[in-house]
Design an enzyme around this catalytic site. Structure first.
Site, short mmCIF file in Angstrom:
data_model
loop_
_atom_site.label_atom_id
_atom_site.label_comp_id
_atom_site.label_asym_id
_atom_site.label_seq_id
_atom_site.Cartn_x
_atom_site.Cartn_y
_atom_site.Cartn_z
N ASP A 42 -23.57 11.94 27.86
CA ASP A 42 -23.21 10.59 27.44
C ASP A 42 -22.14 10.11 28.42
O ASP A 42 -20.99 10.53 28.35
CB ASP A 42 -22.69 10.64 26.01
CG ASP A 42 -22.15 9.29 25.55
OD1 ASP A 42 -22.06 8.35 26.36
OD2 ASP A 42 -21.80 9.19 24.35
N LYS A 74 -20.43 -2.14 29.01
CA LYS A 74 -19.11 -1.53 29.21
C LYS A 74 -18.72 -1.49 30.68
O LYS A 74 -17.65 -1.01 31.04
CB LYS A 74 -19.10 -0.09 28.66
CG LYS A 74 -19.21 0.01 27.15
CD LYS A 74 -19.05 1.46 26.72
CE LYS A 74 -19.67 1.74 25.37
NZ LYS A 74 -18.82 1.35 24.24
N GLN A 109 -18.44 6.25 29.00
CA GLN A 109 -17.04 5.99 29.34
C GLN A 109 -16.69 6.48 30.74
O GLN A 109 -15.54 6.35 31.16
CB GLN A 109 -16.10 6.65 28.31
CG GLN A 109 -16.26 6.11 26.89
CD GLN A 109 -15.75 4.67 26.75
OE1 GLN A 109 -15.00 4.18 27.58
NE2 GLN A 109 -16.18 4.01 25.68
N HIS A 153 -19.30 10.78 20.32
CA HIS A 153 -19.55 9.49 19.69
C HIS A 153 -20.78 9.67 18.80
O HIS A 153 -21.66 10.47 19.10
CB HIS A 153 -19.84 8.48 20.82
CG HIS A 153 -19.97 7.05 20.39
ND1 HIS A 153 -21.11 6.55 19.79
CD2 HIS A 153 -19.11 6.01 20.48
CE1 HIS A 153 -20.94 5.26 19.55
NE2 HIS A 153 -19.73 4.91 19.96
N CYS A 187 -16.35 5.27 16.05
CA CYS A 187 -17.64 5.97 16.03
C CYS A 187 -17.50 7.44 16.42
O CYS A 187 -18.42 8.02 17.02
CB CYS A 187 -18.66 5.29 16.95
SG CYS A 187 -18.97 3.58 16.50
#
Ligand code: PLP
Ligand code: PLP
Lengths: 148, 416, 416, 148
Positions: free
Chosen positions: B208, B234, B211, B133, B374
């Site tokens: 990261d 999220k 998700q 991302h 993104c």
């Protein structure tokens, strides 16, 4: 606001059969514009001569709205003298950015009024304007050249 | 496999009762961008404002005490949620800020003569991936530019897996920054293995986890990374809050990105000293109510069960992949199987641009995301400007998948 | 002078109904740290989550459209509130982040070879004041350290006014960073005059408006500054949101602090280009619901009227100063009169430490703040480690002042 | 939790008449500690000899709680052998940080139990510990010196 208002028959027709597509010579200026949200791109050339838009040629990837809007623009503006071109561009932008509150002016816009529905879908505004903004940018550059 | 009682869960999410585009049922398949919020989270935030609101760490009146307790309790809850100690968790605005904070630690240390572990020299390498991302890509470009370090990256295979070329990890590698789960492909990367390789050469591993943390049980100990970033919005939490987890020894040495009130130890006109972590990284009045909301979100997710959520999402993902593969002209971008794969399903359709596909889906009540999500370089890798992405969460059900498929068929017919 | 109908206003603030320390009426005199929130703000946030929640600027489904509209409407409302154009307003987490963003613009431009107006050279001077909050002090120390510029400052007079020594503004001055209203002294500084002096030598003026924008009508045009920072949570808005206003031409040239999604124009693996403002300064999913809450806060304040609020606060401040002066052993730190003075009243008591004074007040139901209020150098200037600060807002009334005075007397007796 | 629980008579007494205040020689180590929230400061010296705390001398600005806690500490710890000092420090910290849930151990703490109320006022925890933390730091430094 439903989808059918957005996808007028005339838009689908221009999308399936884009007018004037392809990059041609001669040209006074070439620009490359990108829509940062979706990655759509256009390379557009303008040839201005004796105050008249002689040609708009372009290569683009994009959705039906951006493709059709560029195609309609080609039909509307090529062959027109500059002083008749600017009011059309201005009116088109005003319509598209009008959030559905601007009455489309058919006299000025011609087939362009088919895009009135776009104004109700804010996420598609940049699609409809991609080619038109590229044209404006290229033409100003071409004229800049003329003047120097 | 525990099945979720989705019908009951859905009642906790007020927005799912609304209709869109006239009277269409809302089919929300854009949780990869941001999730919806249950009453538990909305009530927690509101209770905070109605009963305990005050600036934290600063007052000795009762409200200030209560607000500080609520805020620090939130830190403890979030830490527990990822298997960490409370003082290893820093609250940020979002994951993007958390990743920038790590990036700035390196460039600031390099420029200010800071601690050795955060100092980069020309020749040092920062290793990222082609599926990142922008939030875990652009900040590293900036660090490279400012420090003279070199940016390198793992590629992506045709089926959307990380091309883990071991030759890229060398003695020159100082930082390995990688996503736990791709927000486009759904691919879950083998972080533990990557961390092992990276640590073998002394590199620092930045993950990261935007998700992954919302969708499956993540334990920072098992993960083996040094820094982990994720977003509150999220994972059923409010907007305006994200988290950075870091190993305590790194956090202790790490220079701050933002300076100002509440992060200092002593301030003179011409110089200052800084507080220990986590305060050092939280300048100014923080996002207090948002932390409290995130606390409630973690509790809610824990109560439902992360394993059950993950299983449920994989089930829906399987149905979506199967259904999409049955539609002529659809191509999925990402792993075709369900191995190490989360609930983002991205695809392209012959002859229909994602913007148009998304528009027809929207008109059918189905909210998906279209564009490059993104992750522009990843799309370039597949020679496409954009994809349509459906992403699932605990409140989605098989009807939602059916509506996605029906809407997609409708779009293909409309533009045929 | 319009008088506020405080009794009616107070009904809008649910927290004011609670009691503290047993059954004491809550007398909240800590709005300088953070304000309380009216129902209008809480409802606006909640409605957003229950009806329109989605990521902004990224989707073309109906929720994404509605969320984007709500977020951009908030920007327009906040801009209108300070007499600015919408695209001159950047949303941040708090004022501290806003001020850091300006500071980083200078250090990043200097290090990256950015635009000339943001580039500092050794010998250049950054001029601040001795009454700054740490948020408008420590970031400038960092900039000075990173760029080789020199930090200088205006002193403070014995009666708590800025000592505006004109000799400090010279051709070397590149930045003048000053607070509009001191959060300790209550002093309102003559920004227009300072801006005129600064602009005459080509310097850029950065104003910390944390304590002014919530309490009086501020028009950025009249103010004459180049950058203005303030916090949402101090003006009835949610925590987790602040604002940076900047003159459009400066914002256009200004390099970003944070990088990542939504702030880019194009991204390649090895380089990126950035979007125009304000997007360039809002990386990642923003604090959307908080912006919506701040929108409601601005509307609420506008409906009550900023002039009326200011008049009301000055009235209460006058009562407090008068009452405190009547108590033997109390000394006010800050202007003794009401000229150019806002509603922060700080004081010390002979023989009673602020912590103890604050404790007795807390026990009396009166919430004040004690300490250095993130203005440590200012306290050192007055040779005191800490003060007790009462700060007023639209929901305070004369009873609150009376309780402050009674509590203060109780404290002096207790420790006599 | 009311104020009277916090301000025990014994605390007020030590506040008004601090024991052992002032900086004295000789000393094995001196430290300077600050409470960053309120700006309170202490300079504290420790003299350790033959495993016994010979003196604790200090100069401090601070509230009644921090002043009294340091004064009580002086009374409790000076003259004590190190191995009896550490349990007191540990127990005091445990009590103060116990959020009101720790039963104070009078045998170990002596007058220190008067500070039990502080545990219910989180904002005052650092006040009560300022002197004690400075003592711990200084003593460890002093011992470090001894050992080298
Ligand atoms: C004058 C002043 N400047 C800056 C700040 C920092 O604001 P925030 O903590 O919201 O970033 C404050 C309040 O704490 C303040 O009063
Ligand atoms: C993989 C990944 N990384 C980073 C981000 C950025 O998160 P945020 O926008 O909350 O900062 C996102 C979501 O947008 C994401 O999906």
């Amino acid at each position: 606001m439903n989808m059918e208002t957005l996808y007028q028959e005339i838009i689908l027709d221009h999308y399936r059969n884009p007018r004037g597509k392809g990059l041609r010579e001669p040209f006074g200026a070439q620009v490359h514009h990108v829509n940062p949200t979706c990655g759509d791109e256009i390379t557009l050339r303008v040839q201005v001569d004796e105050g008249v838009i002689q040609d708009i040629s372009y290569d683009a990837t994009g959705c039906s709205i951006s493709q059709a809007a560029t195609s309609v623009m080609y039909e509307q503006l090529v062959g027109q003298p500059l002083d008749q071109v600017w009011p059309v561009v201005e009116e088109f932008v005003r319509l598209i950015e009008g959030r559905g509150k601007v009455e489309p002016n058919e006299d000025v816009l011609g087939d362009g009024i088919a895009f009135a529905g776009v104004a109700s879908f804010p996420a598609r505004v940049k699609c409809a304007l991609l080619g038109w903004m590229a044209f404006k940018d290229a033409t100003l550059q071409a004229l800049g050249k003329d003047f120097t | 496999m525990t099945l979720l009682d989705v019908d009951t869960l859905r009642k906790d999410f007020p927005i799912l009762e609304r209709s869109v585009r006239g009277d269409r049922r809302l089919v929300y398949l854009d949780s990869g961008a941001t999730s919806q919020k249950p009453y538990a989270v909305l009530n927690a935030e509101r209770d905070f404002y109605e009963l305990h609101n005050a600036a934290v760490h600063r007052g000795n009146h009762q409200l200030a005490e209560e607000a500080t307790d609520a805020y620090e309790q939130a830190r403890a809850t979030v830490a527990g949620f990822i298997g960490a100690a409370a003082d290893e968790v820093v609250f940020t605005r979002n994951a993007t800020e958390a990743l920038n904070m790590v990036a700035y630690a390196f460039s600031n240390a390099t420029l200010d003569g800071g601690p050795d572990r955060f100092t980069l020299r020309p020749g040092d390498e920062i290793l990222i991936t082609e599926m990142e991302h922008h939030a875990n890509l652009v900040p590293w470009q900036q660090v490279a530019k400012r420090t003279g370090a070199t940016l390198r990256w793992f590629g992506v295979t045709d089926d959307g897996r990380l091309d883990l070329d071991p030759d890229l990890i060398t003695e020159r590698t100082r930082i390995v920054a990688v996503t736990h789960q791709s927000n486009v492909l759904g691919t879950i990367n083998p972080i533990a293995r990557i961390a092992q390789m990276a640590h073998a050469v002394g590199a620092i591993v930045v993950v990261d986890a935007c998700q992954s943390v919302p969708h499956m049980a993540v334990d920072v100990g098992d993960l083996g990374a040094d820094f982990v970033a994720f977003s509150g919005h999220k994972m059923l939490g409010p907007t305006g809050i994200g988290c950075l987890w870091a190993r305590a020894d790194l956090l202790a040495e790490m220079p701050p990105m933002l300076t100002g009130g509440s992060m200092i130890e002593q301030v003179f006109m011409d110089h200052s000293t800084f507080a220990p972590p986590p305060q050092r990284f939280e300048a100014g009045v923080p996002n207090i109510a948002q932390a409290v909301g995130l606390d409630a979100a973690c509790r809610y997710l824990d109560a439902v069960g992360l394993q059950a959520i993950h299983d449920h999402e994989v089930h829906l993902t399987g149905l979506a992949i199967e259904g999409l593969n049955d539609i002529a002209g659809i191509r999925i971008i990402g792993p075709a199987d369900l191995v190490d794969r989360g609930a983002a399903v991205s695809f392209v359709a012959d002859g229909v641009h994602p913007h148009d596909l998304g528009q027809v889906l929207d008109d059918s009540g189905v909210a998906v995301r279209v564009g490059h999500h993104c992750a522009w370089p990843l799309h370039r890798r597949f020679s496409i400007p954009a994809t349509t992405r459906a992403s699932f969460y605990l409140y989605n059900d098989e009807d939602d998948v059916a509506d996605l498929l029906a809407g997609t068929r409708r779009a293909l017919e409309f533009f045929a």
